[in-house]
Motif scaffolding. Structure first.
Motif, PDB file in Angstrom:
ATOM      1  N   ALA A  97       0.831  -1.210   0.000  1.00 38.56           N
ATOM      2  CA  ALA A  97       0.000   0.000   0.000  1.00 38.56           C
ATOM      3  C   ALA A  97       0.864   1.257   0.000  1.00 38.56           C
ATOM      4  CB  ALA A  97      -0.926  -0.011   1.215  1.00 38.56           C
ATOM      5  N   ASN A  98       1.956   1.253   0.767  1.00 39.25           N
ATOM      6  CA  ASN A  98       2.829   2.429   0.826  1.00 39.25           C
ATOM      7  C   ASN A  98       3.435   2.747  -0.528  1.00 39.25           C
ATOM      8  OD1 ASN A  98       2.404   2.908   3.534  1.00 39.25           O
ATOM      9  ND2 ASN A  98       4.179   1.726   4.219  1.00 39.25           N
ATOM     10  N   ASN A  99       3.815   1.685  -1.271  1.00 41.60           N
ATOM     11  CA  ASN A  99       4.374   1.902  -2.607  1.00 41.60           C
ATOM     12  C   ASN A  99       3.332   2.479  -3.558  1.00 41.60           C
ATOM     13  OD1 ASN A  99       6.960   1.030  -1.996  1.00 41.60           O
ATOM     14  ND2 ASN A  99       6.525  -1.106  -2.526  1.00 41.60           N
ATOM     15  N   LEU A 100       2.082   2.033  -3.424  1.00 39.72           N
ATOM     16  CA  LEU A 100       1.009   2.562  -4.276  1.00 39.72           C
ATOM     17  C   LEU A 100       0.783   4.043  -4.022  1.00 39.72           C
ATOM     18  CD1 LEU A 100      -1.694  -0.273  -4.180  1.00 39.72           C
ATOM     19  CD2 LEU A 100      -0.167   0.312  -6.055  1.00 39.72           C
ATOM     20  N   TYR A 101       0.742   4.428  -2.753  1.00 38.28           N
ATOM     21  CA  TYR A 101       0.535   5.835  -2.424  1.00 38.28           C
ATOM     22  C   TYR A 101       1.706   6.693  -2.893  1.00 38.28           C
ATOM     23  CZ  TYR A 101      -3.521   4.630   0.405  1.00 38.28           C
ATOM     24  OH  TYR A 101      -4.752   4.194   0.826  1.00 38.28           O
ATOM     25  N   ALA A 102       2.932   6.169  -2.731  1.00 37.54           N
ATOM     26  CA  ALA A 102       4.112   6.909  -3.180  1.00 37.54           C
ATOM     27  C   ALA A 102       4.081   7.109  -4.692  1.00 37.54           C
ATOM     28  CB  ALA A 102       5.387   6.169  -2.761  1.00 37.54           C
ATOM     29  N   LEU A 103       3.671   6.067  -5.428  1.00 36.05           N
ATOM     30  CA  LEU A 103       3.573   6.168  -6.878  1.00 36.05           C
ATOM     31  C   LEU A 103       2.521   7.206  -7.276  1.00 36.05           C
ATOM     32  CD1 LEU A 103       4.284   5.136  -9.726  1.00 36.05           C
ATOM     33  CD2 LEU A 103       2.520   3.375  -9.434  1.00 36.05           C
ATOM     34  N   ALA A 104       1.379   7.190  -6.594  1.00 34.09           N
ATOM     35  CA  ALA A 104       0.319   8.154  -6.896  1.00 34.09           C
ATOM     36  C   ALA A 104       0.796   9.581  -6.681  1.00 34.09           C
ATOM     37  CB  ALA A 104      -0.910   7.870  -6.028  1.00 34.09           C
ATOM     38  N   ILE A 105       1.483   9.820  -5.566  1.00 29.76           N
ATOM     39  CA  ILE A 105       1.991  11.166  -5.268  1.00 29.76           C
ATOM     40  C   ILE A 105       3.006  11.598  -6.316  1.00 29.76           C
ATOM     41  CG2 ILE A 105       3.361  12.497  -3.613  1.00 29.76           C
ATOM     42  CD1 ILE A 105       2.006  10.781  -1.399  1.00 29.76           C
TER      43      ILE A 105
ATOM     44  N   VAL B 192      -6.791  21.350  -8.114  1.00 36.64           N
ATOM     45  CA  VAL B 192      -7.269  20.005  -7.791  1.00 36.64           C
ATOM     46  C   VAL B 192      -6.094  19.059  -7.558  1.00 36.64           C
ATOM     47  CG1 VAL B 192      -8.496  17.982  -8.691  1.00 36.64           C
ATOM     48  CG2 VAL B 192      -9.480  20.265  -8.969  1.00 36.64           C
ATOM     49  N   THR B 193      -5.062  19.157  -8.405  1.00 39.31           N
ATOM     50  CA  THR B 193      -3.888  18.292  -8.263  1.00 39.31           C
ATOM     51  C   THR B 193      -3.179  18.542  -6.941  1.00 39.31           C
ATOM     52  OG1 THR B 193      -3.575  18.348 -10.668  1.00 39.31           O
ATOM     53  CG2 THR B 193      -1.737  17.555  -9.347  1.00 39.31           C
ATOM     54  N   ALA B 194      -2.997  19.807  -6.585  1.00 38.28           N
ATOM     55  CA  ALA B 194      -2.336  20.142  -5.322  1.00 38.28           C
ATOM     56  C   ALA B 194      -3.127  19.606  -4.133  1.00 38.28           C
ATOM     57  CB  ALA B 194      -2.164  21.655  -5.206  1.00 38.28           C
ATOM     58  N   LEU B 195      -4.453  19.707  -4.194  1.00 40.38           N
ATOM     59  CA  LEU B 195      -5.293  19.190  -3.107  1.00 40.38           C
ATOM     60  C   LEU B 195      -5.227  17.666  -3.023  1.00 40.38           C
ATOM     61  CD1 LEU B 195      -8.434  21.504  -3.462  1.00 40.38           C
ATOM     62  CD2 LEU B 195      -6.687  21.570  -1.670  1.00 40.38           C
ATOM     63  N   LEU B 196      -5.184  17.001  -4.197  1.00 39.87           N
ATOM     64  CA  LEU B 196      -5.055  15.542  -4.210  1.00 39.87           C
ATOM     65  C   LEU B 196      -3.744  15.101  -3.565  1.00 39.87           C
ATOM     66  CD1 LEU B 196      -6.282  14.676  -7.829  1.00 39.87           C
ATOM     67  CD2 LEU B 196      -7.474  14.167  -5.702  1.00 39.87           C
ATOM     68  N   ILE B 197      -2.657  15.771  -3.938  1.00 41.54           N
ATOM     69  CA  ILE B 197      -1.347  15.433  -3.380  1.00 41.54           C
ATOM     70  C   ILE B 197      -1.345  15.662  -1.872  1.00 41.54           C
ATOM     71  CG2 ILE B 197       1.092  16.077  -3.342  1.00 41.54           C
ATOM     72  CD1 ILE B 197       0.802  16.797  -6.335  1.00 41.54           C
ATOM     73  N   LEU B 198      -1.892  16.807  -1.438  1.00 39.93           N
ATOM     74  CA  LEU B 198      -1.934  17.125  -0.011  1.00 39.93           C
ATOM     75  C   LEU B 198      -2.722  16.079   0.768  1.00 39.93           C
ATOM     76  CD1 LEU B 198      -1.309  19.116   2.275  1.00 39.93           C
ATOM     77  CD2 LEU B 198      -3.431  20.324   1.697  1.00 39.93           C
ATOM     78  N   GLN B 199      -3.878  15.675   0.227  1.00 41.58           N
ATOM     79  CA  GLN B 199      -4.696  14.686   0.919  1.00 41.58           C
ATOM     80  C   GLN B 199      -3.980  13.352   1.019  1.00 41.58           C
ATOM     81  OE1 GLN B 199      -8.713  14.325  -0.479  1.00 41.58           O
ATOM     82  NE2 GLN B 199      -9.103  12.451   0.632  1.00 41.58           N
ATOM     83  N   LEU B 200      -3.309  12.933  -0.047  1.00 44.25           N
ATOM     84  CA  LEU B 200      -2.573  11.668  -0.024  1.00 44.25           C
ATOM     85  C   LEU B 200      -1.440  11.702   0.988  1.00 44.25           C
ATOM     86  CD1 LEU B 200      -2.399  10.850  -3.844  1.00 44.25           C
ATOM     87  CD2 LEU B 200      -3.656   9.570  -2.110  1.00 44.25           C
TER      88      LEU B 200
ATOM     89  N   VAL C 102      -1.146  13.698   3.698  1.00 41.62           N
ATOM     90  CA  VAL C 102      -1.667  13.796   5.068  1.00 41.62           C
ATOM     91  C   VAL C 102      -2.213  12.447   5.542  1.00 41.62           C
ATOM     92  CG1 VAL C 102      -3.492  14.799   6.486  1.00 41.62           C
ATOM     93  CG2 VAL C 102      -2.163  16.250   4.961  1.00 41.62           C
ATOM     94  N   GLU C 103      -2.963  11.742   4.674  1.00 46.44           N
ATOM     95  CA  GLU C 103      -3.621  10.508   5.098  1.00 46.44           C
ATOM     96  C   GLU C 103      -2.700   9.302   5.160  1.00 46.44           C
ATOM     97  OE1 GLU C 103      -7.073   9.692   2.820  1.00 46.44           O
ATOM     98  OE2 GLU C 103      -8.226  11.355   3.629  1.00 46.44           O
ATOM     99  N   ASN C 104      -1.659   9.299   4.325  1.00 45.11           N
ATOM    100  CA  ASN C 104      -0.919   8.048   4.170  1.00 45.11           C
ATOM    101  C   ASN C 104       0.591   8.136   4.397  1.00 45.11           C
ATOM    102  OD1 ASN C 104      -3.220   6.411   2.980  1.00 45.11           O
ATOM    103  ND2 ASN C 104      -3.178   8.194   1.644  1.00 45.11           N
ATOM    104  N   ILE C 105       1.138   9.345   4.495  1.00 41.37           N
ATOM    105  CA  ILE C 105       2.573   9.465   4.678  1.00 41.37           C
ATOM    106  C   ILE C 105       2.894  10.006   6.076  1.00 41.37           C
ATOM    107  CG2 ILE C 105       4.689  10.520   3.827  1.00 41.37           C
ATOM    108  CD1 ILE C 105       3.431   8.490   1.905  1.00 41.37           C
TER     109      ILE C 105
END
Length: 244
Positions: free
Chosen positions: A94-102, A230-238, A240-243
């Protein structure tokens, strides 16, 4: 759970998702906070996205903003990418998936300031050495993780010099393609809580139609700033929630 609240979530998430992507990062966490089981929440998202994305695509098709000739080849590429991404996801943590998304969202954010595309072009979508691998790669990302898929695709269409409203229609068709199979799987598995899913779906259909109508009125030069926010908010949410 309040059905009207789910309807409102569907309207809000799908309106924003239609215009700039990222709707899944609004609806999914909200449903989880309301106490909906995770598999049921994901399944509700997939079912409602399948229906609402097709409705917005069909609206633009009827208005001749998009043609089947330009777009049908996108379906097998999106499906193929999604299947591939789903297989890869089973091999990653899961951590690798979130890192890839960011990483991918940050890359798209930075390149948006470099690229010259601004959605004012009138080019058709053609299968090229850029569009084919680009769409397949985003399909893989959708199968891997999902939220932000529409945002990444809009950046690609901007680079390809495709008009904004047509880009919205193409993204919605790709979303329909990638969500359809997943929706069937969740229905067969019995994870769908139908009263809640139908409330979300009704809101999503409303949001899809509202998003299409807003998209037709937005001036192209305003689209990239909206995408960047929208992109900045997506990155911020990811982050905050997962890193953190």
């Amino acid at each position: 759970m309040d059905y009207f609240l789910l309807y409102f979530i569907g309207v809000t998430a799908t309106t924003i998702g239609t215009l700039a992507g990222g709707g899944g990062l609004i609806s999914l966490p909200t449903m989880l906070l309301l106490g909906m089981p995770i598999h049921s929440a994901i399944g509700a998202n997939k079912v409602s996205n399948t229906v609402s994305s097709f409705s917005s695509f069909f609206t633009l098709y009827k208005r001749k903003q998009i043609s089947l000739k330009d777009s049908l080849w996108l379906i097998p590429i999106s499906l193929g990418g999604g299947v591939t991404g789903g297989f890869i996801a089973s091999q990653l943590s899961a951590n690798n998936l979130y890192a890839l998304a960011i990483f991918l969202l940050a890359f798209a954010f930075v390149t948006s300031f470099i690229g010259k595309g601004n959605f004012t072009g009138e080019e058709p979508l053609k299968l090229t050495k850029v569009s084919g691998p680009g769409l397949f790669g985003i399909g893989i990302y959708d199968g891997l993780f999902g939220p932000g898929q529409g945002t990444l695709m809009l950046y690609l269409f901007s680079y390809l010099n495709i008009a904004y409203v047509k880009s919205v229609g193409l993204v919605r068709l790709a979303t329909f393609s990638s969500c359809f199979g997943a929706a069937i799987s969740y229905i067969i598995s019995g994870a769908i809580i139908w009263p809640l899913t139908l409330a979300l779906m009704a809101g999503s259909i409303t949001g899809a139609q509202l998003g299409v109508r807003i998209a037709e009125k937005i001036k192209p030069q305003y689209v990239k700033p909206i995408l960047r926010v929208v992109t900045a908010l997506l990155i911020l949410q990811l982050v905050v929630e997962n890193i953190l």
